[in-house]
Design a protein around this motif. Sequence first.
Motif, PDB file in Angstrom:
ATOM      1  N   LYS A 152       0.799  -1.154  -0.072  1.00  0.00           N
ATOM      2  CA  LYS A 152       0.009  -0.087   0.095  1.00  0.00           C
ATOM      3  C   LYS A 152       0.763   1.215  -0.026  1.00  0.00           C
ATOM      4  O   LYS A 152       2.014   1.363   0.630  1.00  0.00           O
ATOM      5  CB  LYS A 152      -0.878   0.028   1.340  1.00  0.00           C
ATOM      6  CG  LYS A 152      -1.788  -1.151   1.352  1.00  0.00           C
ATOM      7  CD  LYS A 152      -2.879  -1.010   2.525  1.00  0.00           C
ATOM      8  CE  LYS A 152      -3.980  -2.076   2.707  1.00  0.00           C
ATOM      9  NZ  LYS A 152      -4.881  -1.867   3.871  1.00  0.00           N
ATOM     10  N   THR A 153       0.347   2.376  -0.640  1.00  0.00           N
ATOM     11  CA  THR A 153       1.138   3.680  -0.678  1.00  0.00           C
ATOM     12  C   THR A 153       0.946   3.824   1.087  1.00  0.00           C
ATOM     13  O   THR A 153      -0.173   3.994   1.332  1.00  0.00           O
ATOM     14  CB  THR A 153       0.267   4.663  -1.549  1.00  0.00           C
ATOM     15  OG1 THR A 153       0.449   4.225  -2.888  1.00  0.00           O
ATOM     16  CG2 THR A 153       0.978   5.920  -1.298  1.00  0.00           C
ATOM     17  N   PRO A 154       1.911   4.341   1.401  1.00  0.00           N
ATOM     18  CA  PRO A 154       1.838   4.817   2.752  1.00  0.00           C
ATOM     19  C   PRO A 154       1.371   5.988   3.021  1.00  0.00           C
ATOM     20  O   PRO A 154       1.894   7.130   3.491  1.00  0.00           O
ATOM     21  CB  PRO A 154       3.345   4.633   3.312  1.00  0.00           C
ATOM     22  CG  PRO A 154       4.230   5.088   2.193  1.00  0.00           C
ATOM     23  CD  PRO A 154       3.474   4.621   0.873  1.00  0.00           C
ATOM     24  N   ILE A 155      -0.013   6.235   2.967  1.00  0.00           N
ATOM     25  CA  ILE A 155      -0.914   7.448   3.043  1.00  0.00           C
ATOM     26  C   ILE A 155      -1.211   7.545   4.778  1.00  0.00           C
ATOM     27  O   ILE A 155      -1.560   6.576   5.340  1.00  0.00           O
ATOM     28  CB  ILE A 155      -1.800   7.453   2.305  1.00  0.00           C
ATOM     29  CG1 ILE A 155      -2.972   6.472   2.428  1.00  0.00           C
ATOM     30  CG2 ILE A 155      -1.434   7.488   0.900  1.00  0.00           C
ATOM     31  CD1 ILE A 155      -4.088   6.507   1.677  1.00  0.00           C
ATOM     32  N   VAL A 193      -6.107   9.826  -7.591  1.00  0.00           N
ATOM     33  CA  VAL A 193      -6.235   8.698  -8.087  1.00  0.00           C
ATOM     34  C   VAL A 193      -5.881   7.634  -7.253  1.00  0.00           C
ATOM     35  O   VAL A 193      -5.280   7.560  -6.297  1.00  0.00           O
ATOM     36  CB  VAL A 193      -5.335   8.495  -9.484  1.00  0.00           C
ATOM     37  CG1 VAL A 193      -5.124   6.969  -9.795  1.00  0.00           C
ATOM     38  CG2 VAL A 193      -5.654   9.486 -10.541  1.00  0.00           C
ATOM     39  N   ASN A 194      -6.783   6.419  -7.326  1.00  0.00           N
ATOM     40  CA  ASN A 194      -6.634   5.194  -6.661  1.00  0.00           C
ATOM     41  C   ASN A 194      -6.493   3.969  -7.213  1.00  0.00           C
ATOM     42  O   ASN A 194      -7.717   3.772  -7.861  1.00  0.00           O
ATOM     43  CB  ASN A 194      -7.453   5.199  -5.142  1.00  0.00           C
ATOM     44  CG  ASN A 194      -7.319   4.018  -4.452  1.00  0.00           C
ATOM     45  OD1 ASN A 194      -8.499   3.491  -3.897  1.00  0.00           O
ATOM     46  ND2 ASN A 194      -6.339   3.527  -4.355  1.00  0.00           N
ATOM     47  N   ASP A 208      -1.556  -8.054  -4.078  1.00  0.00           N
ATOM     48  CA  ASP A 208      -2.654  -7.098  -3.744  1.00  0.00           C
ATOM     49  C   ASP A 208      -2.045  -5.719  -3.456  1.00  0.00           C
ATOM     50  O   ASP A 208      -1.471  -5.505  -2.578  1.00  0.00           O
ATOM     51  CB  ASP A 208      -3.404  -7.628  -2.659  1.00  0.00           C
ATOM     52  CG  ASP A 208      -4.934  -6.936  -2.732  1.00  0.00           C
ATOM     53  OD1 ASP A 208      -5.524  -6.074  -3.663  1.00  0.00           O
ATOM     54  OD2 ASP A 208      -5.781  -7.137  -1.664  1.00  0.00           O
ATOM     55  N   GLN A 209      -2.441  -4.509  -4.319  1.00  0.00           N
ATOM     56  CA  GLN A 209      -1.687  -3.294  -4.051  1.00  0.00           C
ATOM     57  C   GLN A 209      -2.803  -2.305  -4.081  1.00  0.00           C
ATOM     58  O   GLN A 209      -3.871  -2.343  -4.800  1.00  0.00           O
ATOM     59  CB  GLN A 209      -0.816  -2.939  -5.212  1.00  0.00           C
ATOM     60  CG  GLN A 209       0.457  -4.096  -5.379  1.00  0.00           C
ATOM     61  CD  GLN A 209       1.541  -3.616  -6.141  1.00  0.00           C
ATOM     62  OE1 GLN A 209       2.290  -2.944  -5.571  1.00  0.00           O
ATOM     63  NE2 GLN A 209       1.453  -3.679  -7.377  1.00  0.00           N
ATOM     64  N   ASP A 210      -2.454  -1.429  -3.404  1.00  0.00           N
ATOM     65  CA  ASP A 210      -3.433  -0.057  -3.153  1.00  0.00           C
ATOM     66  C   ASP A 210      -2.734   0.996  -3.107  1.00  0.00           C
ATOM     67  O   ASP A 210      -1.860   1.625  -2.343  1.00  0.00           O
ATOM     68  CB  ASP A 210      -4.211  -0.267  -1.774  1.00  0.00           C
ATOM     69  CG  ASP A 210      -5.311   0.748  -1.686  1.00  0.00           C
ATOM     70  OD1 ASP A 210      -5.840   1.187  -2.515  1.00  0.00           O
ATOM     71  OD2 ASP A 210      -5.483   1.192  -0.458  1.00  0.00           O
TER      72      ASP A 210
END
Length: 547
Positions: A152-155, A193-194, A208-210
């Motif tokens: 996951k992008t570390p948001i 964008v997601n 699995d990527q976010d």
Amino acid sequence: MRRRDFLQLSGAGIGGLMLSSIPVLGNPISVEQLLEPRADAATKKRLADIALNAARSKGATYTDVRIGRYLQQYLFTREQKVQNVVNAESYGVGIRVLANGTWGFAATSTLTPDGIARCAETAVAIAKANARLQTEPVQLAPQKGVGEVTWKTPIQKNAFEIPVGQKIDLLMKVNKAAMDNGAAFVTSNLFFVNEQKYLASSDGSYIDQDIHRVWPTFTASAVDRTTGKFKTRDALSSPMGMGYEYLDGLASEKIQAPGGLVGYRNAYDMVEDATLAAKQVKQKLTAKSVQPGKYDLVLDPNHLGLTIHESVGHPLELDRVLGYEANYAGTSFATLDKWKAKNFNYGSKLVNIVADKTQPYTLGTVGYDDEGVPAKQWDLIKDGVLVNYQAIRDQVHIIGEKESQGCCYADNWSSVQFQRMPNVSLKAGTEKRSVFDMIKGVEKGIYIIGRGSYSIDQQRYNFQFGGQLFYEIKNGELVGMLDDVAYQSNTQEFWNSCAQLCDQDDYRTFGSFFDGKGQPAQVSAVSHGSPTTRFNGVNVINTGRKI
């Protein structure tokens, strides 16, 4: 489901974007639907296994399955009016196979067991049909499966969870700040964008990527009512691989240089930038027109990133080098013979440029590419010498590599993945040097900030670049703003004129949110990092009618 929908901007200014429309890959949905979950990882794995088994039963020797949900939210305003709010979703599966040594691809939005099985069978049938015309079988570099993994992008804040009203309030504050400080017109925009991507392959990977990206931007304009002359200044933001925390401005590290604020790092104060832009754009109306000639150029990262993109990023894409990519923006001068010579001076010894899919907060950073290859970093230019390209699994054998560099990407489940530019960045200098120090050493030069108009030939060699802000340097000091500035050079001459670099404290990223390539066209997002950099003796022209 249509493969492409496009939002026509109806004249809304997208600063420096050079696009007549912004791609919206999907169908309109409500804000609430943006936050509703789709299938979980276990369900996606079951569906992917159906595709893998169906393809294998029909003769595929390799298969990858991409189940993707692509979400977009775009907001457009002008002065104190909201022009448009777009919420879009695209959801489906793309299946790529190797059969009889040839690629085949098919996609569907029918995510049922039968629909996915039929899609896989279609992909194999296409591969076998293509094989009749194939003269050489595909050589796919091996890739060990990684099993079941997530990334996951570390948001810190999911931008889609922030109310639309709060985002519009921000844009209204931006517009008001610009108008209150002298702008005659202003447009402002937010792009979010997601990408929720699930990749399964016959190698044994279930990934699995976010992935999240954000871009705030605006254009402020000032007008001289007497002459009708007008000038603009775009935002000094950079698109980022972050969440809404980028827009809080609370943790922004402001970058100062002679002349004042020139940028931000890791957080962005959009209202402050709009205030400054309005004041600067008024100054541009009375700025002195540049005298053409040779100048030492001090290029800010927000400007230099575009030059890196066009003169290094694109020409070192291996498909351009090989001539596979030609119709969309040309091929490349950096041919294989130059790389094989091992001594081709792309730039001076100060020039060290890397491809990097791992750098935090950047647009191109992921855990794995769209072929299941782990993200990595590698050298493109080392000590000024061309040492490598950007390549994917079916290309790397051409340059003697044993594994892919992990830069394969598709902008949608319905698009076939192919080689796309990773983050391509110029390393900072090792000596302690600030922008102030650099400018002190320039006798006759121009300090350039922000991206402007540009032009580059079909081999990515001869080029011309403009900018947003130009300051004349005389005897180590800024002496005033200039106008009508553009510089001309060729790629090798320009990078060999690189004479000085600031250190890591000045390193920042520039980004391209909608970088086009391929036919049918696809877009990708990519960042380019650099410090402020000096180039000696570059040819500057006057783009105005009067001197």
